[in-house]
Design a protein around this motif. Sequence first.
Motif, short mmCIF file in Angstrom:
data_model
loop_
_atom_site.label_atom_id
_atom_site.label_comp_id
_atom_site.label_asym_id
_atom_site.label_seq_id
_atom_site.Cartn_x
_atom_site.Cartn_y
_atom_site.Cartn_z
N ASP B 2 0.85 -1.20 0.00
CA ASP B 2 0.00 0.00 0.00
C ASP B 2 0.89 1.25 0.00
O ASP B 2 2.12 1.17 0.10
CB ASP B 2 -0.98 0.00 1.18
CG ASP B 2 -0.27 0.00 2.53
OD1 ASP B 2 0.96 0.22 2.58
OD2 ASP B 2 -0.94 -0.23 3.54
N ALA B 3 0.24 2.40 -0.15
CA ALA B 3 0.98 3.65 -0.31
C ALA B 3 1.82 3.97 0.93
O ALA B 3 2.91 4.52 0.82
CB ALA B 3 0.00 4.79 -0.60
N LYS B 4 1.32 3.61 2.10
CA LYS B 4 2.06 3.90 3.33
C LYS B 4 3.36 3.10 3.39
O LYS B 4 4.41 3.62 3.80
CB LYS B 4 1.16 3.57 4.54
CG LYS B 4 1.58 4.24 5.82
CD LYS B 4 0.46 4.30 6.84
CE LYS B 4 0.97 4.93 8.12
NZ LYS B 4 1.20 4.02 9.20
N THR B 5 3.28 1.84 3.01
CA THR B 5 4.47 0.98 2.98
C THR B 5 5.47 1.52 1.96
O THR B 5 6.68 1.57 2.21
CB THR B 5 4.08 -0.46 2.60
OG1 THR B 5 3.03 -0.88 3.47
CG2 THR B 5 5.25 -1.42 2.76
N LEU B 6 4.95 1.93 0.79
CA LEU B 6 5.81 2.49 -0.25
C LEU B 6 6.47 3.78 0.25
O LEU B 6 7.67 4.02 0.01
CB LEU B 6 4.96 2.77 -1.51
CG LEU B 6 5.71 3.24 -2.75
CD1 LEU B 6 6.71 2.19 -3.22
CD2 LEU B 6 4.71 3.55 -3.87
N TYR B 7 5.70 4.59 0.95
CA TYR B 7 6.22 5.85 1.51
C TYR B 7 7.43 5.58 2.40
O TYR B 7 8.48 6.19 2.26
CB TYR B 7 5.10 6.54 2.30
CG TYR B 7 5.53 7.79 3.04
CD1 TYR B 7 5.43 9.04 2.44
CD2 TYR B 7 6.02 7.72 4.34
CE1 TYR B 7 5.82 10.18 3.10
CE2 TYR B 7 6.41 8.86 5.02
CZ TYR B 7 6.32 10.07 4.40
OH TYR B 7 6.70 11.21 5.07
N GLU B 8 7.27 4.64 3.32
CA GLU B 8 8.35 4.36 4.27
C GLU B 8 9.59 3.80 3.56
O GLU B 8 10.72 4.17 3.86
CB GLU B 8 7.88 3.39 5.36
CG GLU B 8 6.91 4.01 6.36
CD GLU B 8 7.47 5.25 7.07
OE1 GLU B 8 8.70 5.38 7.22
OE2 GLU B 8 6.65 6.10 7.45
N ALA B 9 9.34 2.89 2.61
CA ALA B 9 10.45 2.26 1.90
C ALA B 9 11.23 3.30 1.08
O ALA B 9 12.46 3.33 1.11
CB ALA B 9 9.92 1.15 0.99
N THR B 29 1.53 13.94 -1.71
CA THR B 29 2.39 12.75 -1.64
C THR B 29 1.62 11.43 -1.62
O THR B 29 1.92 10.53 -2.42
CB THR B 29 3.33 12.86 -0.43
OG1 THR B 29 4.18 13.98 -0.67
CG2 THR B 29 4.18 11.62 -0.26
N MET B 30 0.67 11.31 -0.73
CA MET B 30 -0.03 10.01 -0.64
C MET B 30 -0.85 9.71 -1.90
O MET B 30 -0.80 8.58 -2.41
CB MET B 30 -0.88 9.92 0.64
CG MET B 30 -0.07 10.00 1.94
SD MET B 30 1.46 9.03 1.98
CE MET B 30 0.81 7.37 2.14
N PRO B 31 -1.59 10.71 -2.45
CA PRO B 31 -2.28 10.41 -3.72
C PRO B 31 -1.31 10.03 -4.84
O PRO B 31 -1.61 9.14 -5.64
CB PRO B 31 -3.01 11.71 -4.05
CG PRO B 31 -3.14 12.44 -2.77
CD PRO B 31 -1.96 12.03 -1.93
N LEU B 32 -0.13 10.68 -4.89
CA LEU B 32 0.84 10.34 -5.92
C LEU B 32 1.37 8.92 -5.73
O LEU B 32 1.51 8.16 -6.69
CB LEU B 32 2.00 11.35 -5.92
CG LEU B 32 1.68 12.70 -6.57
CD1 LEU B 32 2.73 13.74 -6.22
CD2 LEU B 32 1.58 12.54 -8.10
N LEU B 33 1.65 8.55 -4.49
CA LEU B 33 2.12 7.19 -4.23
C LEU B 33 1.04 6.15 -4.56
O LEU B 33 1.33 5.09 -5.12
CB LEU B 33 2.58 7.05 -2.77
CG LEU B 33 3.84 7.85 -2.40
CD1 LEU B 33 4.10 7.78 -0.90
CD2 LEU B 33 5.07 7.33 -3.16
N GLU B 34 -0.20 6.49 -4.23
CA GLU B 34 -1.31 5.57 -4.57
C GLU B 34 -1.39 5.39 -6.08
O GLU B 34 -1.62 4.29 -6.58
CB GLU B 34 -2.64 6.13 -4.03
CG GLU B 34 -2.80 5.90 -2.54
CD GLU B 34 -3.84 6.81 -1.90
OE1 GLU B 34 -4.65 7.41 -2.64
OE2 GLU B 34 -3.82 6.93 -0.66
N ASN B 35 -1.17 6.48 -6.80
CA ASN B 35 -1.26 6.39 -8.27
C ASN B 35 -0.02 5.75 -8.90
O ASN B 35 -0.11 5.20 -10.00
CB ASN B 35 -1.57 7.75 -8.87
CG ASN B 35 -3.05 8.08 -8.71
OD1 ASN B 35 -3.89 7.30 -9.13
ND2 ASN B 35 -3.37 9.20 -8.10
N LEU B 36 1.10 5.81 -8.21
CA LEU B 36 2.25 5.02 -8.67
C LEU B 36 1.89 3.53 -8.61
O LEU B 36 2.25 2.76 -9.49
CB LEU B 36 3.48 5.29 -7.79
CG LEU B 36 4.32 6.51 -8.12
CD1 LEU B 36 5.43 6.69 -7.09
CD2 LEU B 36 4.94 6.40 -9.52
#
Lengths: 84, 116
Positions: B2-9, B29-36
């Motif tokens: 999920d986006a939160k895991t991606l954020y931390e990594a 940031t979170m919407p961009l990570l979700e869309n990645l």
Amino acid sequence: MSQKKVKVYALSTCIHCKHAKKYLDDMGVAYECVHVDELTGDERKAMVEEVRRFNPATSFPTVVIDDNCVVIGFKKDELDKYLG
Amino acid sequence: MDAKTLYEALRKMQEPKGYFFNKDLDGMTMPLLENLLVNKARYGHMVCPCRLGAGSFEKDRDIVCPCAYREADVAEYGSCFCGLYVTQAWNEGTIPQRTVPERRPEEKLLAALLGD
């Protein structure tokens, strides 16, 4: 409310596109939106060619007002100037 | 993932290189990570959410996040094209927050999107 013809070329995943659309919504501007990433095959290629005519970099959002004013990216000042 | 895991990594990898996530977590940031992650599911690789992917890794190589243009964009504008990665100064508001123009060469885009 603006009576101008407004077309937004956007991507469903693009945050600047999302913000631009929200800004137009907040301004009460009616617009047509095409999510180019949701198209496939020849339909997508044709739409890329259409965006290129207004914006050779084919970046998103590309907002076209009355077929001649083009705002590239989410730029409130330019949208205000053409639509305000 | 999920986006939160991606954020931390990503944060752990990118911050030491001087690339910081946009401090507007909810709006950017979170919407961009979700869309990645949407693009990862869609294309098989994480195409920049603000660019149109061709679907082939070879054609999209330069716009897979972090894109080939991030370094130059962050150096010039303090932000990458989509606004996911910024400098500390950008986050602190001590430099102007301008719209970053597309730096990807037109011929590259045409080859990816209109080529066979």
